[in-house]
Write a protein that holds these residues in place. Structure first.
Motif, PDB file in Angstrom:
ATOM      1  N   SER A  90      16.942 -19.234  22.349  1.00  0.00           N
ATOM      2  CA  SER A  90      17.076 -17.911  21.724  1.00  0.00           C
ATOM      3  C   SER A  90      17.901 -17.993  20.437  1.00  0.00           C
ATOM      4  O   SER A  90      17.615 -17.311  19.449  1.00  0.00           O
ATOM      5  N   THR A  91      18.906 -18.846  20.420  1.00  0.00           N
ATOM      6  CA  THR A  91      19.724 -19.024  19.214  1.00  0.00           C
ATOM      7  C   THR A  91      18.888 -19.618  18.085  1.00  0.00           C
ATOM      8  O   THR A  91      18.986 -19.179  16.932  1.00  0.00           O
ATOM      9  N   ASP A  92      18.052 -20.610  18.407  1.00  0.00           N
ATOM     10  CA  ASP A  92      17.185 -21.212  17.392  1.00  0.00           C
ATOM     11  C   ASP A  92      16.200 -20.188  16.830  1.00  0.00           C
ATOM     12  O   ASP A  92      15.955 -20.147  15.623  1.00  0.00           O
ATOM     13  N   GLU A  93      15.621 -19.358  17.725  1.00  0.00           N
ATOM     14  CA  GLU A  93      14.691 -18.317  17.269  1.00  0.00           C
ATOM     15  C   GLU A  93      15.400 -17.312  16.351  1.00  0.00           C
ATOM     16  O   GLU A  93      14.854 -16.887  15.341  1.00  0.00           O
ATOM     17  N   TYR A  94      16.633 -16.941  16.729  1.00  0.00           N
ATOM     18  CA  TYR A  94      17.398 -16.003  15.908  1.00  0.00           C
ATOM     19  C   TYR A  94      17.670 -16.592  14.520  1.00  0.00           C
ATOM     20  O   TYR A  94      17.505 -15.918  13.507  1.00  0.00           O
ATOM     21  N   ARG A  95      18.066 -17.848  14.460  1.00  0.00           N
ATOM     22  CA  ARG A  95      18.342 -18.477  13.170  1.00  0.00           C
ATOM     23  C   ARG A  95      17.086 -18.581  12.320  1.00  0.00           C
ATOM     24  O   ARG A  95      17.126 -18.366  11.109  1.00  0.00           O
ATOM     25  N   LYS A  96      15.981 -18.898  12.964  1.00  0.00           N
ATOM     26  CA  LYS A  96      14.715 -19.004  12.243  1.00  0.00           C
ATOM     27  C   LYS A  96      14.321 -17.650  11.657  1.00  0.00           C
ATOM     28  O   LYS A  96      13.906 -17.543  10.504  1.00  0.00           O
ATOM     29  N   GLN A  97      14.491 -16.595  12.461  1.00  0.00           N
ATOM     30  CA  GLN A  97      14.174 -15.244  11.990  1.00  0.00           C
ATOM     31  C   GLN A  97      15.101 -14.840  10.843  1.00  0.00           C
ATOM     32  O   GLN A  97      14.660 -14.296   9.831  1.00  0.00           O
ATOM     33  N   ARG A  98      16.372 -15.112  10.978  1.00  0.00           N
ATOM     34  CA  ARG A  98      17.343 -14.788   9.944  1.00  0.00           C
ATOM     35  C   ARG A  98      17.020 -15.519   8.641  1.00  0.00           C
ATOM     36  O   ARG A  98      17.104 -14.955   7.547  1.00  0.00           O
ATOM     37  N   ASP A  99      16.647 -16.820   8.772  1.00  0.00           N
ATOM     38  CA  ASP A  99      16.313 -17.604   7.585  1.00  0.00           C
ATOM     39  C   ASP A  99      15.076 -17.061   6.881  1.00  0.00           C
ATOM     40  O   ASP A  99      15.030 -17.022   5.652  1.00  0.00           O
ATOM     41  N   THR A 100      14.080 -16.630   7.638  1.00  0.00           N
ATOM     42  CA  THR A 100      12.873 -16.075   7.008  1.00  0.00           C
ATOM     43  C   THR A 100      13.182 -14.750   6.334  1.00  0.00           C
ATOM     44  O   THR A 100      12.624 -14.436   5.283  1.00  0.00           O
ATOM     45  N   GLU A 101      14.056 -13.954   6.932  1.00  0.00           N
ATOM     46  CA  GLU A 101      14.448 -12.684   6.308  1.00  0.00           C
ATOM     47  C   GLU A 101      15.200 -12.929   5.008  1.00  0.00           C
ATOM     48  O   GLU A 101      15.040 -12.185   4.046  1.00  0.00           O
ATOM     49  N   ASN A 102      16.019 -13.931   4.972  1.00  0.00           N
ATOM     50  CA  ASN A 102      16.800 -14.251   3.785  1.00  0.00           C
ATOM     51  C   ASN A 102      16.035 -15.155   2.825  1.00  0.00           C
ATOM     52  O   ASN A 102      16.576 -15.580   1.810  1.00  0.00           O
ATOM     53  N   LYS A 103      14.794 -15.482   3.192  1.00  0.00           N
ATOM     54  CA  LYS A 103      13.912 -16.311   2.385  1.00  0.00           C
ATOM     55  C   LYS A 103      14.512 -17.687   2.096  1.00  0.00           C
ATOM     56  O   LYS A 103      14.469 -18.181   0.978  1.00  0.00           O
ATOM     57  N   ILE A 104      15.086 -18.264   3.130  1.00  0.00           N
ATOM     58  CA  ILE A 104      15.628 -19.611   3.019  1.00  0.00           C
ATOM     59  C   ILE A 104      14.546 -20.564   3.489  1.00  0.00           C
ATOM     60  O   ILE A 104      13.983 -20.423   4.567  1.00  0.00           O
TER      61      ILE A 104
END
Length: 111
Positions: A90-104
């Motif tokens: 779940s932590t990995d999914e959250y980071r992936k989602q956050r990165d896509t939102e921030n366009k990283i």
């Protein structure tokens, strides 16, 4: 008589038949002494180690003495292990989602 003197001279001189064998034994003695000194230094330094570093040193020492490496470290109950894996996912999914939102592009700096 002449031929035997020539052989001795070719091997390293009239003083020592066999040539440089005495030098080799001295260098072997020095290597042995060096190894024993280094071993003593490691043992003294190991007294200050704690936790995983101490276990690593004990494994290394057992291996050098001819023993086998320990098979496992600390055991964790299966239910707790599954909970840890679920949380990691779940932590990995959250980071992936956050990165896509921030366009990283790529992975997060934390891995």
């Amino acid at each position: 008589q002449n031929k035997s003197n020539m052989r001795v001279e070719q091997q390293g001189g009239l003083d020592r038949p066999g040539g440089g064998r005495a030098k080799k034994s001295i260098s072997k003695q020095r290597k042995e002494e060096y190894r024993s000194i280094m071993s003593n230094i490691r043992d003294i330094a190991a007294e200050t180690l704690t936790g995983s570093k101490k276990r690593q040193f004990e494994d290394f020492k057992a291996k050098t003495l001819g023993g086998s490496q320990k098979t496992k470290g600390q055991n964790i109950p299966y239910k707790i292990l599954m909970g840890m894996k679920k949380k990691q996912k779940s932590t990995d999914e959250y980071r992936k989602q956050r990165d896509t939102e921030n366009k990283i592009i790529g992975e997060s700096s934390r891995s």
